[in-house]
Design a protein around this motif. Structure first.
Motif, PDB file in Angstrom:
ATOM      1  N   CYS A 798       0.836  -1.196   0.000  1.00 54.51           N
ATOM      2  CA  CYS A 798       0.000   0.000   0.000  1.00 54.51           C
ATOM      3  C   CYS A 798       0.880   1.260   0.000  1.00 54.51           C
ATOM      4  CB  CYS A 798      -0.831  -0.059   1.276  1.00 54.51           C
ATOM      5  SG  CYS A 798      -2.253   0.943   1.221  1.00 54.51           S
ATOM      6  N   ALA A 799       1.900   1.264   0.853  1.00 52.69           N
ATOM      7  CA  ALA A 799       2.816   2.421   0.921  1.00 52.69           C
ATOM      8  C   ALA A 799       3.533   2.599  -0.404  1.00 52.69           C
ATOM      9  CB  ALA A 799       3.824   2.195   2.034  1.00 52.69           C
ATOM     10  N   CYS A 800       3.903   1.470  -1.003  1.00 49.58           N
ATOM     11  CA  CYS A 800       4.606   1.476  -2.284  1.00 49.58           C
ATOM     12  C   CYS A 800       3.727   2.086  -3.379  1.00 49.58           C
ATOM     13  CB  CYS A 800       4.893   0.014  -2.642  1.00 49.58           C
ATOM     14  SG  CYS A 800       6.527  -0.232  -3.232  1.00 49.58           S
ATOM     15  N   LEU A 801       2.480   1.653  -3.425  1.00 47.28           N
ATOM     16  CA  LEU A 801       1.554   2.163  -4.452  1.00 47.28           C
ATOM     17  C   LEU A 801       1.309   3.656  -4.258  1.00 47.28           C
ATOM     18  CD1 LEU A 801      -0.995  -0.788  -4.514  1.00 47.28           C
ATOM     19  CD2 LEU A 801       0.314   0.005  -6.473  1.00 47.28           C
ATOM     20  N   ARG A 802       1.210   4.071  -2.989  1.00 47.62           N
ATOM     21  CA  ARG A 802       0.957   5.490  -2.745  1.00 47.62           C
ATOM     22  C   ARG A 802       2.109   6.343  -3.263  1.00 47.62           C
ATOM     23  NH1 ARG A 802       2.182   6.396   2.328  1.00 47.62           N
ATOM     24  NH2 ARG A 802       0.336   5.440   3.186  1.00 47.62           N
ATOM     25  N   LEU A 803       3.343   5.891  -2.967  1.00 45.18           N
ATOM     26  CA  LEU A 803       4.512   6.661  -3.402  1.00 45.18           C
ATOM     27  C   LEU A 803       4.625   6.657  -4.923  1.00 45.18           C
ATOM     28  CD1 LEU A 803       6.852   8.347  -2.596  1.00 45.18           C
ATOM     29  CD2 LEU A 803       8.191   6.319  -2.151  1.00 45.18           C
ATOM     30  N   LEU A 804       4.308   5.521  -5.529  1.00 48.92           N
ATOM     31  CA  LEU A 804       4.341   5.441  -7.000  1.00 48.92           C
ATOM     32  C   LEU A 804       3.349   6.425  -7.611  1.00 48.92           C
ATOM     33  CD1 LEU A 804       4.580   1.774  -8.314  1.00 48.92           C
ATOM     34  CD2 LEU A 804       6.031   3.704  -8.869  1.00 48.92           C
ATOM     35  N   ALA A 805       2.133   6.446  -7.027  1.00 54.62           N
ATOM     36  CA  ALA A 805       1.108   7.358  -7.546  1.00 54.62           C
ATOM     37  C   ALA A 805       1.598   8.795  -7.437  1.00 54.62           C
ATOM     38  CB  ALA A 805      -0.179   7.184  -6.752  1.00 54.62           C
ATOM     39  N   ARG A 806       2.225   9.107  -6.314  1.00 53.85           N
ATOM     40  CA  ARG A 806       2.734  10.466  -6.087  1.00 53.85           C
ATOM     41  C   ARG A 806       3.792  10.817  -7.142  1.00 53.85           C
ATOM     42  NH1 ARG A 806       1.326  13.990  -1.495  1.00 53.85           N
ATOM     43  NH2 ARG A 806       3.087  15.333  -1.093  1.00 53.85           N
ATOM     44  N   LEU A 807       4.678   9.854  -7.420  1.00 55.17           N
ATOM     45  CA  LEU A 807       5.729  10.090  -8.417  1.00 55.17           C
ATOM     46  C   LEU A 807       5.132  10.243  -9.813  1.00 55.17           C
ATOM     47  CD1 LEU A 807       8.545   7.669  -7.238  1.00 55.17           C
ATOM     48  CD2 LEU A 807       8.594  10.144  -7.236  1.00 55.17           C
ATOM     49  N   ASN A 808       4.162   9.359 -10.151  1.00 57.94           N
ATOM     50  CA  ASN A 808       3.495   9.481 -11.458  1.00 57.94           C
ATOM     51  C   ASN A 808       2.902  10.876 -11.598  1.00 57.94           C
ATOM     52  OD1 ASN A 808       2.231   6.135 -11.038  1.00 57.94           O
ATOM     53  ND2 ASN A 808       3.953   6.779 -12.299  1.00 57.94           N
ATOM     54  N   TYR A 809       2.295  11.343 -10.511  1.00 55.15           N
ATOM     55  CA  TYR A 809       1.630  12.641 -10.544  1.00 55.15           C
ATOM     56  C   TYR A 809       2.646  13.761 -10.762  1.00 55.15           C
ATOM     57  CZ  TYR A 809      -1.451  16.443  -9.147  1.00 55.15           C
ATOM     58  OH  TYR A 809      -2.193  17.596  -9.136  1.00 55.15           O
ATOM     59  N   ILE A 810       3.755  13.684 -10.018  1.00 56.25           N
ATOM     60  CA  ILE A 810       4.777  14.731 -10.141  1.00 56.25           C
ATOM     61  C   ILE A 810       5.372  14.728 -11.543  1.00 56.25           C
ATOM     62  CG2 ILE A 810       7.082  15.430  -9.333  1.00 56.25           C
ATOM     63  CD1 ILE A 810       6.238  14.456  -6.560  1.00 56.25           C
ATOM     64  N   MET A 811       5.505  13.534 -12.132  1.00 56.56           N
ATOM     65  CA  MET A 811       6.113  13.449 -13.466  1.00 56.56           C
ATOM     66  C   MET A 811       5.072  13.674 -14.570  1.00 56.56           C
ATOM     67  SD  MET A 811       9.145  10.631 -12.846  1.00 56.56           S
ATOM     68  CE  MET A 811       8.217   9.229 -13.227  1.00 56.56           C
ATOM     69  N   GLY A 812       3.842  14.038 -14.151  1.00 55.64           N
ATOM     70  CA  GLY A 812       2.856  14.465 -15.145  1.00 55.64           C
ATOM     71  C   GLY A 812       1.981  13.372 -15.710  1.00 55.64           C
ATOM     72  N   ASP A 813       2.120  12.116 -15.219  1.00 53.28           N
ATOM     73  CA  ASP A 813       1.274  11.035 -15.743  1.00 53.28           C
ATOM     74  C   ASP A 813       0.049  10.874 -14.850  1.00 53.28           C
ATOM     75  OD1 ASP A 813       0.181   8.806 -16.796  1.00 53.28           O
ATOM     76  OD2 ASP A 813       2.010   7.581 -16.803  1.00 53.28           O
ATOM     77  N   HIS A 814      -0.942  11.762 -15.041  1.00 52.80           N
ATOM     78  CA  HIS A 814      -2.090  11.786 -14.127  1.00 52.80           C
ATOM     79  C   HIS A 814      -2.926  10.508 -14.158  1.00 52.80           C
ATOM     80  CE1 HIS A 814      -1.922  16.485 -13.939  1.00 52.80           C
ATOM     81  NE2 HIS A 814      -0.861  15.885 -13.455  1.00 52.80           N
ATOM     82  N   PRO A 815      -3.242   9.943 -15.339  1.00 56.80           N
ATOM     83  CA  PRO A 815      -4.057   8.702 -15.340  1.00 56.80           C
ATOM     84  C   PRO A 815      -3.382   7.559 -14.570  1.00 56.80           C
ATOM     85  CG  PRO A 815      -3.955   9.644 -17.544  1.00 56.80           C
ATOM     86  CD  PRO A 815      -2.985  10.410 -16.714  1.00 56.80           C
ATOM     87  N   GLU A 816      -2.065   7.431 -14.736  1.00 52.58           N
ATOM     88  CA  GLU A 816      -1.337   6.353 -14.054  1.00 52.58           C
ATOM     89  C   GLU A 816      -1.359   6.594 -12.534  1.00 52.58           C
ATOM     90  OE1 GLU A 816       0.728   2.813 -13.788  1.00 52.58           O
ATOM     91  OE2 GLU A 816      -0.421   3.677 -15.429  1.00 52.58           O
ATOM     92  N   ALA A 817      -1.223   7.871 -12.149  1.00 52.41           N
ATOM     93  CA  ALA A 817      -1.278   8.225 -10.721  1.00 52.41           C
ATOM     94  C   ALA A 817      -2.628   7.802 -10.143  1.00 52.41           C
ATOM     95  CB  ALA A 817      -1.075   9.726 -10.549  1.00 52.41           C
ATOM     96  N   LEU A 818      -3.679   8.098 -10.905  1.00 53.04           N
ATOM     97  CA  LEU A 818      -5.040   7.766 -10.447  1.00 53.04           C
ATOM     98  C   LEU A 818      -5.197   6.258 -10.278  1.00 53.04           C
ATOM     99  CD1 LEU A 818      -7.846   8.871  -9.797  1.00 53.04           C
ATOM    100  CD2 LEU A 818      -8.431   8.670 -12.204  1.00 53.04           C
ATOM    101  N   SER A 819      -4.686   5.524 -11.258  1.00 48.54           N
ATOM    102  CA  SER A 819      -4.825   4.061 -11.222  1.00 48.54           C
ATOM    103  C   SER A 819      -4.092   3.475 -10.007  1.00 48.54           C
ATOM    104  CB  SER A 819      -4.285   3.487 -12.538  1.00 48.54           C
ATOM    105  OG  SER A 819      -3.843   2.174 -12.349  1.00 48.54           O
ATOM    106  N   ASN A 820      -2.846   3.926  -9.776  1.00 51.64           N
ATOM    107  CA  ASN A 820      -2.076   3.407  -8.633  1.00 51.64           C
ATOM    108  C   ASN A 820      -2.705   3.792  -7.295  1.00 51.64           C
ATOM    109  OD1 ASN A 820       0.028   1.892  -9.742  1.00 51.64           O
ATOM    110  ND2 ASN A 820       1.150   3.743 -10.283  1.00 51.64           N
ATOM    111  N   GLN A 821      -3.197   5.037  -7.237  1.00 51.99           N
ATOM    112  CA  GLN A 821      -3.771   5.496  -5.966  1.00 51.99           C
ATOM    113  C   GLN A 821      -5.077   4.759  -5.666  1.00 51.99           C
ATOM    114  OE1 GLN A 821      -2.249   7.285  -3.783  1.00 51.99           O
ATOM    115  NE2 GLN A 821      -3.946   7.225  -2.361  1.00 51.99           N
TER     116      GLN A 821
END
Length: 1068
Positions: A798-821
């Motif tokens: 869960c912690a891993c997915l949250r951090l991944l979503a945060r990174l996706n978001y910062i790097m501009g990949d909003h759909p991927e961030a949404l999916s991971n979160q």
């Protein structure tokens, strides 16, 4: 398979009937025969497939919810049969069916671990067997307490009975045979299993080859504590006296030792900080041990070396162990220590030991460096310098390889505990990277830039530089003496766990050593009071720790090595803190935790006398006395025909403690609250002057629903989900129909995925240095490895997915961030619970990513849900509520719901002002957000007023030249122009009436981009446009800081020094 052959009652004809039903699976066959089955089964499958896989997969450890909906009772003939058939499952004597738990647990530990694939396989096997064992032990413990398992000593009194079921040994948490008489009787017998479990956890984490611990699970159910252990092969066939070849079975009167055990335990001595020491046995012979005397060594029939009874793995806590003739340091005495405790088994936590040693190491380095510098100043000749550089450089040289040894020997140990203690030291030079306790996650993994991990290994004797120069040797000797090191040539602090154990005697030649150890224990106890508690309060003041409920508060205490028995002391300390108003939320959560824990202690003994048939009546009566304003709560005794005389007589022999006891029915609200305040005084040394729940709620600003949640989660009560009227003075809040279930509260070891954890930590470190892509790759790799070891569902995934979503978001990949979160949210709901503080935070992140993807209504729904849950968990008045309300206000502003938006934003402003202080930058931002809404409503006067407040704060805090101050100043100018234009237009209308020429005014709805930008800022994500040159400088700066830290010289606090970095790459 075929059905319906041509047989009749009298003649057997095996030929298939015509038409024959031939099919290859039961489902297919039933579908052919029954149209109703076919229709319903298809519908069922369709429904199941539509759900997300994370909603269907089983979690590794059962999570119980404290609320459940009403389910209509339906007739079910299968369930009626269940009562008779399921007894078979309880005996489980059918050969070939039971699992040999001990063999499975130990064999998985013996798997090879030389390379990554082998380690993954081994960790997966260990984790799987552990989760199966925990499930079986929980089921067995419930069966034991419900009276469905025969005791192996049925002739004895019920408290003394022991049970074996499914190859697991069960014992009850009572002091049988006066074993713990000198240590506090039943109270000690109740505390011993959890201490033992902590010992098992610690030795399991060190993971020494050839040393084995028992599978251990502690279950609290219906007021009883049951310890479930795997069985050592052959132990039941012989007397304990014959089988124990190391340690003592009578608390130190007779002691034996064994070379093989000494050799194995010596390997655990350094990571666990246990000193090898000698004690005297009954014949006054010296016996050498490398653990406490209670720790027993038994060689099983399988030839393995087992250790058990690890309840004194960690040294005693002298603040709660008054010893005649021993005086505690003034820091402890000032706080009123030593205090009498219920039992004499109070130990220091492993986290405290780590923090204390870390603190001493820094002292050691400072003293050595200071003396060397003085020597150098005294006699500034070339001959001295090499020795100085040598000593000062040793630790940093040793760093790379010591980290290796640490990871090999105790990866999971360092991962869970050591990393959380870095904020312990009192002097600011070591306040390590800000603690992200807001996540409350299992020590929310973060890179320990200050390197407590490396230090602890370097400390413990690996920095033995060959000090040729006698002067330097003398310096190190002095520093070693001053910090209490057991070695004279290097820093090495270890504790003797047998000091102050009743009945343990030490040989005369070790008197000095024992004195030193006593002093060390006193210092550790004083360190907890004088450093750790203030450091916790400081972390709460600067919001690097934000407890939201009892569980996250307990976790914050434990991370700093503070036991919960210090809760009263922590609350007293808070009460005397000058910034008390900014810690109101912390104080309130602490009070509610203290009250519910006292109620839990009373509830435990209350439940022990309750018949199974009267359980729901008794629980509802207790809750009425605890929470309902109804002054004369009366218990509903179950009708007599349910408890026939014969049945109660039969029950009496089986349920531990049992009997047809109705004493519970006489409890009254005033009596219960009297007991709670006396329990608070005697256990926590804290005074609660309240005689009823309404007084408590009034005095401390608590919520009854919060108290209900806390007590239910702690004691395992499951209630019907509905609106409860706690405040009615005419009828009680709960009836027995509202109590649906009592579930077990289970404590067990959580095996760790060490390699995955190291990948995760390196990923975080990379992200903090600004290498987002590399960080992302490492965290993806960690995710794969976590999945490999834990399966699909786990807190760390869960912690891993949250951090991944945060990174996706910062790097501009909003759909991927949404999916991971979204995955993180689903998983958090399943493994932590729907209203766990972490789940609430996951909802907030998901709402942000939904908004970024244009799903505005979903974002609002998620934020409203998070707010509703937060209201229940900790109430309106909490710093986290300000963040939530700012988010809601911004989204509402975006959808042009201005009035509603203002309500939320103004509430956020009030809370921020209260908890961050009126001059805080957070408050300035809140003012700006409110001003923007007023601007959209064309109420320019109010907008100007708020923006001026914000501008003043920016100017005072950041100076005129700062970009934020300039932005605010620009916005003020713009607002003034708009206000003037509006006024001009209004004057024109008044003057010329309907034929006035009106200038068109700009009332623009805020753009989604601007709302998103503000959302990012309040959620701690700030994008700074940096040129390539800036990036280069930033990376160079980060590397320079890391080198400084490794030398132990990072005098300036790291947090303040590179704001751009902290802002640019927020770490959860």
């Amino acid at each position: 398979m075929c059905v319906n052959p041509r047989s009749t009652t009298y003649t057997f004809n095996p030929k298939p009937a015509n038409p024959s039903f031939l099919s290859h699976s039961l489902v297919e066959l039933l579908s052919q025969i029954s149209p109703a089955f076919k229709k319903n089964f298809t519908a069922l499958q369709k429904k199941r497939v539509q759900r997300h896989p994370f909603e269907r997969i089983a979690t590794p450890f059962q999570v119980y919810s404290w609320t459940a909906p009403q389910v209509d009772h339906a007739m079910d003939c299968v369930r009626a049969e269940d009562a008779y058939t399921s007894r078979l499952g309880y005996e489980e004597h059918i050969p070939g069916q039971t699992r040999d738990w001990n063999e499975e647990l130990q064999t998985t530990r013996e798997l090879p671990r030389k390379n990554l694939p082998e380690r993954l396989l081994r960790e997966r096997a260990i984790f799987k067997v552990h989760s199966d064992f925990a499930a079986a032990a929980t089921r067995g413990a419930m069966a034991v307490i419900d009276g469905n398992v025969m005791a192996i000593n049925p002739g004895e009194e019920t408290r003394m009975q022991m049970f074996i079921w499914n190859n697991i040994f069960f014992s009850l948490g009572f002091d049988v045979r006066d074993h713990y008489r000198e240590l506090g009787g039943d109270a000690a017998a109740h505390a011993a299993p959890t201490n033992d479990l902590n010992g098992v956890r610690a030795y399991g984490a060190v993971d020494v080859e050839g040393l084995y611990t028992l599978g251990t699970v502690v279950v609290d159910y219906r007021g009883y504590r049951v310890t479930a252990q795997s069985i050592i092969p052959g132990i039941l066939e012989r007397e304990q006296e014959q089988s124990v070849i190391y340690g003592s079975i009578d608390f130190g009167k007779t002691v034996v030792s064994h070379n093989k055990y000494l050799e194995l335990l010596e390997k655990t001595s350094r990571p666990l900080k246990v000193q090898r020491h000698s004690v005297l046995n009954e014949k006054n012979d010296t016996v050498e041990l490398c653990s406490s005397v209670e720790c027993k060594g038994i060689i099983g029939n399988d030839g393995r070396h087992y250790i058990l009874d690890l309840l004194r793995t960690f040294p005693p806590d002298l603040n709660f162990l008054p010893v005649d003739g021993e005086v505690l340091p003034p820091e402890s005495q000032r706080q009123g220590f030593p205090r009498q405790h219920r039992h004499r088994l109070a130990c220091l936590r492993q986290e405290l030991i780590e923090a204390f040693v870390e603190h001493r190491y820094l002292l050691f380095m400072k003293m050595a460096a200071l003396q060397l510098m003085q020597q150098k100043a005294n006699k500034d000749t070339k001959s001295d310098t090499p020795a100085i550089t040598e000593t000062s450089e040793t630790p940093s040289e040793n760093k790379p390889d010591t980290t290796q040894t640490q990871t090999a020997s105790s990866d999971s140990l360092s991962a869970t505990d050591a990393s959380t203690d870095s904020t312990s030291t009192p002097d600011n030079s070591t306040s390590a990277a800000p603690q992200t306790a807001t996540d409350g996650e299992e020590s929310s993994p973060k890179p320990t830039t200050n390197g407590p991990l490396e230090l602890t290994t370097t400390q413990n004797g690996e920095c033995k530089s060959p000090l040729e120069d006698p002067k330097s040797r003398e310096v190190v000797l002095n520093a070693c003496k001053a910090v209490g090191s057991i070695s004279n040539t290097s820093f090495d602090i270890r504790f003797n766990p047998d000091i102050f154990s009743p009945g343990v005697r030490f040989p005369l030649d070790s008197t000095d050593d024992v004195q030193k150890q006593k002093q060390l224990l006193k210092d550790a106890a004083a360190f907890l009071v004088s450093c750790q508690i203030p450091s916790l309060v400081k972390d709460c003041l600067d919001h690097s720790a934000v407890p939201m409920d009892g569980a996250t508060l307990t976790e914050a205490l434990h991370q700093r090595g503070i036991n919960v028995r210090y809760l009263g002391t922590v609350l007293d300390f808070l009460d005397k803190t000058p910034a008390k108003a900014q810690l109101e939320h912390f104080f309130r959560i602490g009070i509610s935790e203290l009250i519910t824990r006292c109620a839990k202690h009373i509830f435990k003994t209350y439940l022990q006398g309750v018949e199974l048939s009267a359980l729901s009546a008794a629980v509802s009566h207790f809750l009425n006395c605890f929470l309902s304003s109804f002054p004369d709560a009366v218990a509903h005794l179950p009708p007599d025909e349910l408890v026939s005389r014969r049945k109660s007589r039969k029950r009496r022999n089986r349920v531990p403690g049992g009997g047809d006891n109705t004493a519970w029915a006489s409890l009254t609200p005033s009596e219960l609250w009297k007991n709670i305040s006396s329990e608070a005084q005697s256990y926590y040394y804290f005074t609660i002057q309240c005689e009823s729940v309404d007084q408590v709620v009034e005095k401390y600003g608590l919520q009854k629903i919060t108290l209900l949640r806390e007590i239910s989660v702690k004691t395992g009560i499951q209630i019907l989900i509905k609106e409860y009227n706690f405040d009615s003075r005419h009828k009680p809040a709960f009836t027995e129909e509202d109590i649906l279930n009592i579930f077990p509260v289970v404590k067990h070891v959580n095996p760790k995925a060490s390699d995955a954890f190291h990948f995760f930590q390196s990923g975080q470190a990379k992200v903090q240095q600004g290498f987002l892509k590399e960080g992302c790759e490492l965290i993806n790799e960690a995710l794969n490895l976590f999945n490999n070891v834990y399966g699909a569902m786990h807190v760390e995934i869960c912690a891993c997915l949250r951090l991944l979503a945060r990174l996706n978001y910062i790097m501009g990949d909003h759909p991927e961030a949404l999916s991971n979160q979204q995955k993180a949210v689903l998983m958090s709901e399943r493994v932590l619970g729907i209203e766990h503080p972490n789940t609430i935070q996951e909802y907030m992140h998901l709402a942000l990513y939904c908004f970024a993807n244009g799903q505005l209504s979903t974002a609002l729904k998620l934020l409203y849900r998070a707010r509703y849950l937060l209201l229940m968990v900790c109430g309106e008045d909490h710093p986290e509520m300000a963040l939530l309300d700012s988010n809601i206000g911004l989204v509402l502003h975006g959808v042009m719901e201005y009035d509603l938006s203002l309500r939320f934003l103004e509430n956020a402003l009030t809370i921020n002002t209260k908890y961050h202080g009126p001059r805080s930058l957070k408050v300035a931002l809140s003012h700006h957000l409110v001003a923007r809404v007023y601007e959209s409503k064309a109420e320019f006067r109010s907008a100007l007023q708020h923006e001026k407040e914000g501008y003043t704060i920016y100017k005072n805090q950041m100076g005129e030249a700062h970009e934020k101050t300039k932005e605010s100043s620009e916005y003020l100018k713009y607002l003034t122009q708009q206000a003037v234009a509006l006024q001009r237009t209004m004057n024109e209308i008044y003057k010329n009436g309907s034929n006035a020429s009106i200038m068109p005014l700009k009332f623009t709805a805020p753009s989604m981009a601007s709302v998103l930008e503000q959302l990012n800022i309040i959620n701690g994500i700030i994008f700074i446009p940096l040129s390539q040159k800036d990036l280069e400088n930033l990376k160079a700066e980060v590397q320079r800081r890391q080198q400084l830290q490794e030398l132990g010289k990072s005098e300036e606090p790291i947090e303040d020094s590179h704001p751009e970095l902290e802002d640019k790459i927020p770490i959860d």
